[in-house]
Design a protein around this motif. Structure first.
Motif, PDB file in Angstrom:
ATOM      1  N   LYS A 266       5.084 -91.111  16.397  1.00 40.04           N
ATOM      2  CA  LYS A 266       6.213 -91.768  17.050  1.00 40.04           C
ATOM      3  C   LYS A 266       6.801 -92.902  16.218  1.00 40.04           C
ATOM      4  O   LYS A 266       7.356 -93.855  16.762  1.00 40.04           O
ATOM      5  CB  LYS A 266       5.779 -92.293  18.419  1.00 40.04           C
TER       6      LYS A 266
ATOM      7  N   ARG B 116      10.343 -93.727  17.698  1.00 39.70           N
ATOM      8  CA  ARG B 116      11.071 -92.620  18.291  1.00 39.70           C
ATOM      9  C   ARG B 116      10.078 -91.779  19.091  1.00 39.70           C
ATOM     10  O   ARG B 116       8.859 -91.928  18.923  1.00 39.70           O
ATOM     11  CB  ARG B 116      11.763 -91.751  17.238  1.00 39.70           C
ATOM     12  N   GLU B 117      10.584 -90.900  19.960  1.00 40.52           N
ATOM     13  CA  GLU B 117       9.725 -90.094  20.813  1.00 40.52           C
ATOM     14  C   GLU B 117       9.494 -88.721  20.170  1.00 40.52           C
ATOM     15  O   GLU B 117      10.399 -87.887  20.140  1.00 40.52           O
ATOM     16  CB  GLU B 117      10.345 -89.925  22.202  1.00 40.52           C
ATOM     17  N   VAL B 118       8.301 -88.504  19.647  1.00 43.67           N
ATOM     18  CA  VAL B 118       7.914 -87.217  19.060  1.00 43.67           C
ATOM     19  C   VAL B 118       6.491 -86.917  19.520  1.00 43.67           C
ATOM     20  O   VAL B 118       5.534 -87.505  19.024  1.00 43.67           O
ATOM     21  CB  VAL B 118       7.982 -87.237  17.521  1.00 43.67           C
TER      22      VAL B 118
ATOM     23  N   GLY C 238      14.822 -86.774  19.335  1.00 50.14           N
ATOM     24  CA  GLY C 238      13.536 -87.018  19.970  1.00 50.14           C
ATOM     25  C   GLY C 238      13.208 -85.916  20.944  1.00 50.14           C
ATOM     26  O   GLY C 238      14.091 -85.192  21.412  1.00 50.14           O
TER      27      GLY C 238
END
Length: 398
Positions: free
Chosen positions: A264, A283-285, A306
């Motif tokens: 992330k 970030r949203e991963v 994301g």
């Protein structure tokens, strides 16, 4: 064009005459100006990223199980400083489609692409179990192939591909090496650079020709310098928690941005002092899927998709630690692809991901997932005076 003929005969001439440059304005909301949607099949036709052509005339995307598609930029978006908020969303139709049924690992445009010169209009792709293909962007025909072989003389599939900055060479990432082909000589002639772990991502520096970053599934990035057919190790970067899936060099070549699967953070590396990260942004991963990043041509804006469907924007020219400048919820499913237009304030995004099959119904047809390729105007916007007058009149009468 046969493999015995020249693959690319012309030199690179930037094709900018028909474009009116307009800067990105990330203070405004994103206005959707184009969309193409793929239905939900049992074999899941979700998108796998998107990339603007270097001359900005078209957009390339890969759809799992449904091939590769080239979309043209709507003609009304070539010029003008602003767009009406009442502009209808254009239904994007592929100008060229290549029905490649297998899984596509990676793809990239020829860096000297110029729509005024047909010879330069092409892209590379690498897929499961086959050689590297060079495709014609006008006709969708296969121009030639580049074939890498393993130690038992079997054709090996490349996991990653990229052109050199001048387009003269092709770098291809394999399990134990990076193979370098001469663009003008298709076939099986190549030189190798040995690596310890499989090359999952490759990117060449535009500012420093010959410098290539090699990302691996074992969380490391190796920088090498290539000249006269020989390779020199520059440095190795460690800091990610997962395998490297996306990278981008800054305009001056002094910075490298990288992202990884199930990680992330996007890490910015100062290549003048490569011992530790310069900064990290979140970030949203949360999956193994490749979630791409992109930089604007002026090097100011860094954007990332994301798994939450949001696109985040950072101003990386700020002297302090950059914070999220803007966050846009553009998709209802994973946003795996982002690409900034080189001349116009237009952001392209791609959505979709693998979804597990319902164990009771054994079908996904009843579920609606978003598999879309979209274009968003990130510039000056104008209210339609006729529409505004109609709204005011209706409010007054009520």
């Amino acid at each position: 064009m046969s493999e015995s003929e020249g693959v690319l005969e012309s030199s690179y001439v930037p094709y900018t005459a028909t474009f009116q440059y307009a800067p990105y304005n990330f203070e405004n909301t994103a206005l959707e100006v184009g969309r193409s949607q793929w239905p939900n099949y049992d074999d899941q036709h979700y998108l796998r990223g998107c990339k603007w052509s270097p001359d900005g005339t078209c957009l390339l995307t890969v759809v799992r199980g449904a091939g590769m598609h080239v979309m043209e930029l709507p003609s009304d978006l070539y010029t003008g400083e602003s767009v009406m908020t009442s502009r209808p969303i254009a239904a994007l139709q592929p100008a060229v489609s290549v029905p490649e049924g297998g899984l596509i690992y990676d793809y990239c445009w020829y860096p000297g692409m110029n729509s005024g010169n047909a010879a330069t209009c092409c892209w590379l792709s690498s897929g499961h179990g086959g050689p590297i293909h060079l495709w014609d962007a006008f006709s969708g025909d296969l121009r030639c192939t580049y074939r890498g072989y393993n130690n038992v003389d079997e054709v090996e599939a490349a996991m990653s591909v990229c052109f050199s900055a001048d387009g003269q060479n092709i770098f291809c990432g394999y399990k134990k090496n990076v193979k370098i082909f001469n663009t003008g000589r298709p076939g099986r002639e190549y030189v190798e650079f040995p690596i310890t772990h499989q090359a999952s991502c490759l990117v060449a520096s535009q500012a420093q020709p010959g410098v290539v970053a090699i990302g691996t599934w074992r969380n490391t990035i190796e920088l090498v310098s290539q000249s006269d057919g020989s390779f020199r190790h520059l440095c190795k970067l460690n800091g990610h928690k997962g395998g490297i899936t996306t990278m981008a060099f800054s305009l001056d070549g002094f910075r490298l941005y990288s992202g990884a699967r199930k990680d992330k953070e996007i890490i910015c590396w100062d290549l003048r002092v490569p011992g530790r990260p310069m900064f990290c942004v979140p970030r949203e991963v949360n999956t193994n899927q490749k979630i791409s990043i992109d930089l604007s041509v002026d090097g100011k804006w860094l954007v990332s998709g994301g798994t939450d469907g949001k696109v985040q924007v950072w101003n990386v020219t700020e002297q302090t630690y950059p914070t999220v400048h803007m966050q846009m919820s553009l998709h209802s499913d994973c946003c795996n692809g982002v690409s900034l237009h080189p001349y116009r304030p237009i952001l392209a995004t791609a959505s979709g991901q693998h979804h597990a099959m319902d164990p009771l119904h054994h079908s996904r047809q009843t579920l609606q997932y978003e598999n879309a390729l979209c274009m968003w105007w990130i510039g000056a916007q104008q209210e339609d005076p006729d529409l505004l007058a109609t709204i005011i009149k209706a409010a007054t009468n009520s």
